[in-house]
Scaffold this motif. Structure first.
Motif, PDB file in Angstrom:
ATOM      1  N   CYS A  63     -52.412  86.828 118.137  1.00 48.41           N
ATOM      2  CA  CYS A  63     -51.566  85.773 118.030  1.00 48.41           C
ATOM      3  C   CYS A  63     -50.382  85.794 117.009  1.00 48.41           C
ATOM      4  O   CYS A  63     -50.594  86.133 116.021  1.00 48.41           O
ATOM      5  N   ASN A 103     -49.392  84.335 122.450  1.00 45.67           N
ATOM      6  CA  ASN A 103     -50.837  84.410 122.661  1.00 45.67           C
ATOM      7  C   ASN A 103     -49.850  85.976 123.495  1.00 45.67           C
ATOM      8  O   ASN A 103     -49.695  85.907 123.966  1.00 45.67           O
ATOM      9  N   MET A 130     -57.224  82.084 125.194  1.00 44.80           N
ATOM     10  CA  MET A 130     -56.848  82.151 123.518  1.00 44.80           C
ATOM     11  C   MET A 130     -57.028  81.095 123.179  1.00 44.80           C
ATOM     12  O   MET A 130     -55.571  80.267 123.840  1.00 44.80           O
TER      13      MET A 130
END
Ligand code: GLC
Ligand code: CA
Length: 555
Positions: A496, A513, A519
């Motif tokens: 990230c 992401n 995520m």
């Protein structure tokens, strides 16, 4: 308190590699009239300043980075009149024009060099770096940046001239005040014509600490790359400071130097209000590729490495200086091939990458074709490449015992010609770049991947870039985009990349992401200014991002 901004702080830049942008006169080479044809599209994309790679008279050994007359436009690109027309037409659309200033070296076809070679006692000989050989050998074992010795023997003498790039690009002698004056005149000439500034080529090399001693060899060729002696070498500041004082100072222009300033304590000296330049293009992130063995099976490790690099620099820049942020240029393979695993290159990953760099503190620059997601075009044979540097690198791999297949594979991944294929405008022959065979082959993916298809598709990468520039230019957000700090957040979430732009009590959040899986991140629901998916899946105090989903949020 509102701070008055300079025009370039609000700028959105675009680099044009003119040979490959648009041919208007059926010779297969891009030209100035070709650029003029696309100004409306550039304006529509939100561009406010263009940097054009060199268009001066040149034998084109290094595609224009070898200039034989600084005051003339090369006929393959047009005339000085065409260039003036371009400046006016661009200005009409709110677009300023930067030229590429190549003053570390000239072409070996430049009058100065020809006169120097005709008579080594003439004043022109002192315009170049000419030294006596050592016995039968060059003055020392410096390696050229493009491979081979950096010294070329002058026929009939035991003297050599220095060329840090190709043999046809002799370095000029900045120690000579007369030469420096000549270069300042060139700068004045183009400023008078109305250019808004320059991208300054290879400027970190103008100071050489000449050393007759050989450096310890660092390759099988017996040569040495000894950066300390000719890259940002001790004493370069005197030259840079004089150039600023004699030319740029007091003018409302943008100067972006191609150089690394590795020591953060020196940033203000080199760029910013009192610096030698306005800003710099540096290379902190350019040597890396996800195609590297190290990252091929672990692209998340690549993203982690990248985010550490980027934010270390961003945090140090806060409140101080503006870098110029870019992910592509004419010296690098395409960004999608370097940052995204091959099988994951698509609209989402391309827009995620764009979101990531475009809102960092600094001046964002787009390289031609990046906005439509152009990708590398690997070649089946080394003969299909045209750049001298590519061929030298290939030979170097062979010297290092790579097989021909391995060497070509490596070249296909890393060579800079990847970004020089003609611009893909539409699905007609040669991608609408030209109506004759172009100087360098078009990527065969053009029938699907081209500007026109993307203009017509509201969900295209091109239209996503337009949304980004619109957001970057939104008047109410100027203070935060320009003066806001840039601070990483959610750093522990592998894959990230997330940061906040913060100004007093205002805050914008960019979250991406960079993995191919969903995520979940701890973020409270807030206004979404931009995302590259149709929807945002908010959960209780959490958000679930799709693969390569990016968001810009406002508190
Ligand atoms: C810069 C240019 C590159 C050129 C070199 C020599 O690095 O970006 O294209 O070959 O300088 O001028
Ligand atoms: Ca042409």
């Amino acid at each position: 308190m509102t701070v008055k901004h300079k025009w370039w702080q609000e700028a959105i830049g675009y680099q044009i590699y003119p040979k490959s942008f648009q041919d208007s006169n059926h010779d297969g080479i891009g030209d100035i009239q070709g650029i003029i044809q696309h100004l409306d599209q550039l304006k529509d994309l939100g561009i406010t300043v263009i940097w054009i790679s060199p268009i001066n008279l040149s034998p084109m050994v290094d595609h224009g980075y070898d200039i034989s007359d600084y005051l003339q436009i090369d006929p393959s690109f047009g005339t000085n009149g065409d260039f003036e027309e371009l400046i006016a037409a661009a200005n009409d659309r709110g677009i300023k024009v930067l030229l590429d200033l190549v003053i570390n070296h000239t072409s070996s076809e430049h009058e100065w060099f020809k006169k120097a070679m005709e008579d080594l006692n003439s004043e022109y000989a002192d315009y170049y770096v000419i030294k006596e050989g050592k016995g039968d050998l060059p003055p020392n074992n410096w390696r050229s940046i493009f491979g081979g010795s950096a010294w070329e023997k002058i026929a009939g003498t035991n003297k050599y001239y220095l060329h840090l790039f190709t043999v046809e690009q002799p370095d000029v002698n900045w120690e000579n005040p007369k030469l420096r004056q000549e270069l300042y005149k060139v700068i004045e000439f183009w400023l008078d014509k109305g250019v808004a500034g320059f991208r300054i080529d290879a400027i970190s090399h103008i100071k050489k600490i000449y050393d007759q001693e050989d450096s310890p060899a660092d390759g099988p060729d017996g040569l040495a790359t000894n950066w300390e002696l000719y890259r940002d070498a001790e004493g370069i500041g005197e030259f840079l400071g004089e150039m600023r004082d004699m030319t740029f100072k007091g003018k409302d222009i943008l100067t972006i130097a191609e150089m690394d300033v590795e020591d953060p304590q020196k940033w203000e000296e080199y760029f910013g209000d009192d610096g030698y330049f306005t800003s710099i293009f540096d290379f902190y992130h350019t040597p890396f590729t996800v195609q590297d063995k190290k990252y091929r099976d672990d692209p998340v490790a690549f993203i982690e490495m990248l985010k550490k690099l980027v934010f270390k620099k961003q945090q140090l820049a806060n409140g101080r200086v503006f870098f110029t942020n870019f992910i592509e240029n004419h010296d690098l393979p395409r960004a999608l091939n370097r940052f995204i695993p091959q099988k994951e290159i698509n609209f989402h990953s391309a827009s995620a990458l764009a979101l990531f760099y475009f809102f960092l503190r600094g001046i964002p620059v787009i390289y031609q074709g990046q906005e439509i997601g152009m990708v590398d075009y690997p070649k089946a044979s080394i003969e299909e490449y045209v750049d001298l540097a590519t061929h030298n690198n290939y030979q170097d791999y062979l010297l290092r015992n790579y097989t021909e297949v391995e060497a070509l594979q490596q070249i296909n991944i890393e060579n800079r010609e990847n970004s020089r294929t003609p611009m893909q405008w539409d699905n007609t022959a040669y991608a609408g770049f030209s109506d004759v065979t172009p100087w360098f082959a078009v990527n065969p993916n053009y029938p699907q991947l081209n500007y026109q298809v993307e203009e017509e598709n509201p969900a295209s990468l091109l239209n996503f870039y337009k949304k980004m520039t619109t957001l970057r230019k939104r008047a109410a957000l100027q203070p935060i985009w320009i003066d806001g700090d840039s601070l990483p957040i959610l750093e522990d979430y592998a894959g990230c990349i997330a940061y906040q732009r913060v100004l007093v009590n205002q805050k914008l959040t960019v979250v991406i992401n960079f993995t191919n899986k969903k995520m979940t991140l701890p973020l409270e629901k807030s206004e979404v200014l931009l995302t590259n998916y149709d929807q945002v899946a908010w959960r209780k105090k959490q958000v679930e991002l799709q693969p390569y989903q990016g968001l810009i949020l406002k508190d």
